[in-house]
Design an enzyme around this catalytic site. Structure first.
Site, mmCIF file in Angstrom:
data_model
loop_
_atom_site.group_PDB
_atom_site.id
_atom_site.type_symbol
_atom_site.label_atom_id
_atom_site.label_comp_id
_atom_site.label_asym_id
_atom_site.label_seq_id
_atom_site.Cartn_x
_atom_site.Cartn_y
_atom_site.Cartn_z
ATOM 1 N N GLU A 123 0.816 -1.383 0.208
ATOM 2 C CA GLU A 123 0.003 -0.013 0.019
ATOM 3 C C GLU A 123 0.871 0.633 0.305
ATOM 4 O O GLU A 123 0.689 1.992 0.419
ATOM 5 C CB GLU A 123 -1.362 -0.232 0.757
ATOM 6 C CG GLU A 123 -1.895 -1.270 0.682
ATOM 7 C CD GLU A 123 -3.085 -1.352 2.282
ATOM 8 O OE1 GLU A 123 -2.668 -0.910 3.031
ATOM 9 O OE2 GLU A 123 -4.166 -1.968 2.156
ATOM 10 N N ASP B 152 -8.576 -8.439 3.972
ATOM 11 C CA ASP B 152 -8.525 -8.196 4.466
ATOM 12 C C ASP B 152 -8.850 -7.629 5.798
ATOM 13 O O ASP B 152 -10.133 -7.406 5.654
ATOM 14 C CB ASP B 152 -7.960 -6.548 3.902
ATOM 15 C CG ASP B 152 -7.717 -5.529 4.671
ATOM 16 O OD1 ASP B 152 -6.517 -6.061 6.154
ATOM 17 O OD2 ASP B 152 -7.778 -4.832 4.479
ATOM 18 N N GLU C 268 -12.272 -2.197 12.286
ATOM 19 C CA GLU C 268 -12.963 -1.757 10.906
ATOM 20 C C GLU C 268 -13.647 -2.347 10.025
ATOM 21 O O GLU C 268 -14.076 -1.228 9.119
ATOM 22 C CB GLU C 268 -11.080 -1.847 10.303
ATOM 23 C CG GLU C 268 -10.894 -1.310 8.653
ATOM 24 C CD GLU C 268 -10.136 -1.511 8.346
ATOM 25 O OE1 GLU C 268 -8.714 -2.284 8.582
ATOM 26 O OE2 GLU C 268 -9.458 -1.009 7.074
#
Lengths: 674, 674
Positions: free
Chosen positions: A261, A334, A362
């Protein structure tokens, strides 16, 4: 009888609520003797204090006896005929763990006349994604507990409270800062602050780690390169290691997110992950430090992001130093509400591997949704890989070479009064610690412990609320992403549904369509060897064939792109099953509200109201997910809802207009209109 | 076989859809003979055209035969052995009504070999609350159909379409403008426009009325006063009447809202309602005109608004001219989802009374909620008053003196393609007309007729959708205002819930607290004689005692202020019953969505989608009402929800922040966030 404190119950006392109160009301303290260590040893002193505050009856003996065969931190408890307990351990931290173990059993009314415990993993780590500016990436409980701007002169009492909570469930390491690390992390003036924190955590046995930026030698050190094969770079890291260990002799080591990322890494210089990791490992090896190197890599050009970590890391098996551990997220993408386990586990038998869970939610409703994560953790830990020594737990708990074993969880902790934003999110911190110590514990056992330590032991409270906790993760999967759907989240904040999310020019692997691939024919990511990306082949047999040919419903749309009208073992079509599960999730959320309301007599008004408010949001969001996903998919397949599916109350066009602003601390602002 | 037209089905064809299509596909027209009138008579010509468009088989004979005993518009149908029908009527409009009656029966497959019909009321009136600027007060279907800015030069074809729809269900009068009337209504240039509309409506037998402002002689005529006893004022009205009748010889008369909500009236000069009404009645009596004088009066100082109309009007019984009718809303307050009937009905035996219904859903979810109003209308019409000639229907349908009988409904019509905003709101226009003609029709019969004329006759469609219609008004009462609650609406727009609505300085009788009177002790407006306002005494025995002592649950909180924990015949407490009913309403709304979805195969896609979208809003709003009211009342009583009550998903504080802006045409803007 339950003691309700006069002060407002803000949840700050975590699972110590009754233990601490017991001590407060005890008056006189029971005698405690220490053998094999000084009572003034900071860790022993804490153990003594805890035992006395908890009002443990009788005389308690603490016996430290070195034992090279015993794992650090292990302990045993025995009692004499009068119920006087003896805690034996090979080290002071074992005594402290034993004290917490004794107190817990005492609180729960459990038998502790013959206890012997030893942690499954050597390093039981919290990863804090905390930034130097005090924000927390993917944090939903306020600002960071680390007050960098006050340190080192001012040392917050929260550090000791934090360490106590960690130690009480066996957590013994903390990566203080975000994996997206700033080079300034390693600046000398910052290291002095890290030392101040380390000094606070040390008596509780919590070792400090730092996330580091691989380009630090350039960005911080002024070198022209960060190439791991460059001698000057190697020297810079060695000097930096020496500087750190002078300040913090028991410093744990580095966590590294490299070439992921946009973060820098050895790939920037055409070096491999092993070359990068080994260079860092060599720098800290003299001090006993450990490198945790993340396998979270993917690139926009990949036709299947889920395959890349495996493809990139398996060839490197055997190349890593003993003090390097590859840190692998539980699933191949993820931290989704449900993923199959990462095929990397067991696929590098000559390499130390550790699991990375996400405790912060998240992708599971942030700190607004009650989602007890023990079942998610255990689903991965208990998974049989058919490789190496078997289950994910066995593989990651088996020492490789001379390095430690480890397990990590991304913390859900902030400076909110109740630590985690949602009172029930505390249970996920608790559960991570308990499972890191003993992965064989059941979710039910952990929920039971936590509820009774945190709220009440009345069965009329514990039984229904425990069932709610145990059902909550599956409910979340149902109303968010049933049947193996994944990543249908809104862009950026990963809170609400946006299966349609797309902005021109965006990386396709950052859009939901990349993952759900809904079209008029069907739904799901075809990862079969026969017709798809071939990711099923990354699993060992018989899993590869199972996922390819007789895929469990839970992973159906993860591995396949069935037709909407294909029949499933439930005698429903794919579309009908999807509707059924979204619907079920909404009903489950509504049920949680009723369950909690029935618990009111057993809960202090403050926490009752706080959880009640959160459950409202959760039910509201469940409907939002239900409507958004079903309407979006229906717009594509043109199929009617099954007769018994509850109908949407929103329109697709209205939901597509929803823009939830990210409020303070990155939490979505929820000042909603109905 | 059902003929689906190629054109998009926007609902504009109302209940003529199949009739018109049948004619379109018929090719050759059946022969029609006319006796006793010219075939060129405009009304007869329409009847011929309608019969031919509908494809009535065989030869149809139209026979006009004057009969002083027969009510205007009455008709009979007979058939010969070959099925050729004869329509007999005393006038041309009777022939047209007979034609519509024949077509309807033909469409529905009903026997029409021996039919005889006569309208229950002389005047079957729509009240349009349309303003000169084209807006419609409490209108939720676009702008006014009256295009004043184009008139008289341009005459919209919509006027004839409107008149046709009215005539087809027997409506024979229209008050063109808002009861809150501007003086300019009577200006000469406006009257020319009114004449243009009247000319369009006349062939369909629809008489034109106007709402007038009582202060017109001052505001328009320039006189110093509008005192009804002033000779100049009387002369002004006489001249104005003469002017109107020169233009429109069959002009119906005036509707007057006087001394109500700030409108001028005789009270401004210390004159009574009868003095004001009689003065106007005298002005138009020579032309056969009628004055409809509204009894909708209340003042802020009154301790019980529900009592004022009775108190003010009963003493005037016998004082009104024969051509004055007192127009009384069905309930004593204002068109709430449920009210007891107005005690005025039957309490003025020497005075003509007419009922005023509200067809437009000001207080029933506007044109967003599917609420079939026939059950509401019939609840009042069928009510036994124990006064005069008995039921409300009998009282209002009985001629008093030489004046006509009448019934009025506030129209729900605008220039939206589908006329009423909600396709199912057309059924309320239809139902009002059918009941004004024949109040003995059942709600089920009307729903059945309307569904089959408007959608499909397939029983698989009709039966469940009819049940939905029949349940819909009670569902609305449940999720909005069960147990006799009333006026818990948001200020101004009367759309959503605001039981807490209050702004400093506001008239108390414009706030919900005035009506629900919720406090820690209980809920509801005590209108008993024993301890309250004494409104129960306005009813005749045995109703007065019934409402006072053994009040039906439907009116409980209308007449009483029971304690939250009082037990009800359902074995629930007041609070539990309230929760149960709000909950039931939400479930019913959800059920409507499923019912409608099952109807998809029988409905054109356009109207299916339109209704589906509206039902979404309705269910959403039902939840909003449920949450807002239960949370607000719970905040007052502190009681827990019953175990089986579905929990709110909104917080009271968030709901209190909701401000729905009034969008175009006064409809709430619904661009909502979830």
């Amino acid at each position: 009888l339950l003691c309700i404190p006069a002060a407002a119950e803000d949840g700050h006392s975590l699972w110590f609520r009754h233990a601490d109160n017991a001590g407060m009301h005890h008056g006189t303290y029971s005698p405690i003797s220490v053998t094999g260590a000084k009572a003034s040893n900071p860790t022993i002193a804490i153990a003594i204090d805890e035992l006395q505050r908890a009002g443990i009856p009788g005389t308690t003996r603490l016996v430290v006896k070195k034992d090279k065969k015993a794992a650090p931190g292990s302990y045993a408890i025995e009692c004499d005929a009068d119920g006087n307990a003896t805690i034996k351990a090979p080290d002071a931290i074992g005594i402290l763990y034993g004290a917490y173990g004794l107190i817990r059993r005492h609180q729960l009314g459990q038998d502790y006349r013959s206890v012997s415990e030893s942690p499954a993993y050597g390093l039981r780590v919290l990863n804090h994604w905390d930034n130097p500016d005090g924000t927390v990436e993917r944090g939903y409980a306020g600002q960071s507990i680390w007050k960098w701007d006050e340190l080192p002169d001012s040392v917050s009492p929260i550090y000791k409270e934090y360490a106590r909570a960690c130690a009480s469930v066996g957590i013994n390491a903390a990566v203080l800062n975000n994996v997206n690390a700033k080079p300034a992390t390693l600046a000398s003036d910052n290291l002095v602050k890290v030392k101040a924190i380390a000094d606070e955590l040390r008596p509780y046995g919590v070792q400090v780690f730092l996330s580091v930026n691989f380009a630090s030698p350039k960005a911080l050190g002024g070198l022209p390169t960060a190439d791991p094969l460059d001698p000057a770079v190697q020297a810079w890291w060695k000097n930096k290691a020496a500087e750190i260990y002078r300040l913090i002799p028991d410093f744990g080591g580095f966590l590294v997110k490299a070439n992921s990322e946009g973060e820098p890494g050895p790939g920037d210089y055409d070096r491999s992950h092993s070359q990068g990791a080994n260079m860092l490992a060599d720098a800290i090896a003299p001090y006993g430090g450990t490198i945790m190197w993340r396998a979270f890599v993917y690139k926009p050009s990949s036709p299947d992001r889920a395959m890349q970590a495996y493809d990139e890391f398996v060839p490197l098996d055997g190349e890593f130093r003993d003090n390097v551990i590859i840190q692998i997220k539980n699933g191949p993408v993820d931290f989704q509400p449900r993923e199959p386990f990462s095929p990397l586990f067991g696929a590098m038998p000559r390499t130390a591997q550790m699991i990375e869970f996400q405790i912060t939610q998240e992708y599971l409703g942030h700190s607004n949704h009650l989602v007890f994560l023990a079942p998610l953790f255990k689903e991965c830990l208990d998974q049989q890989t058919y490789r190496d020594v078997g289950t994910v737990t066995a593989i990651t708990a088996k020492p490789r070479g001379k390095g430690p074993t480890a397990i990590a969880g991304v913390a859900n902790i902030g400076d909110d009064a109740n630590w985690c934003g949602h009172d029930f999110a505390q249970a996920n911190w608790y559960a991570f610690g308990r499972l890191a110590w003993d992965p064989s514990l059941s979710s039910e056992q952990i929920a039971d412990e936590w509820l009774r330590l945190t709220f009440s032991s009345d069965p009329a409270f514990v039984e229904p609320v425990k069932q709610m906790m145990l059902d909550s993760r599956e409910a979340c999967v149902n109303y968010m992403m049933p049947l193996g759907l994944h990543h249908t989240f809104a862009g950026n904040h990963h809170y609400g549904p946006e299966p349609w999310y797309y902005v021109p020019g965006i990386r396709l692997d950052w859009t939901p369509m990349y993952y759900h691939k809904a079209d008029s024919a069907g739904l799901g990511f075809d990862r079969t060897v026969a017709t798809g990306s071939g990711a099923t082949a990354q699993y060992a047999e018989p899993l590869a064939s199972l996922y390819e040919n007789e895929c469990p419903m839970e992973y159906l749309l993860w591995f396949h792109h069935p037709a909407w009208t294909d029949s499933l073992p439930t005698d429903r079509t794919v579309w009908e099953e999807l509707c059924h599960r979204f619907d079920l999730g909404v009903q489950q959320a509504r049920g949680f509200q009723k369950t909690w309301d029935a618990a009111q007599p057993y809960v202090d008004p403050e926490r009752f109201a706080a959880v009640q408010d959160k459950l409202k949001i959760q039910t509201h969001d469940a409907q939002w997910w239900h409507d958004a996903c079903l309407l979006y998919f229906q717009d594509i397949n043109g199929l009617p809802f099954p007769a018994d599916t509850e109908r949407p109350v929103y329109t697709l066009s209205a939901l597509k207009k929803v823009r939830i602003p990210l409020g303070l601390y990155g939490c979505p602002t929820r000042d909603m209109l109905p």
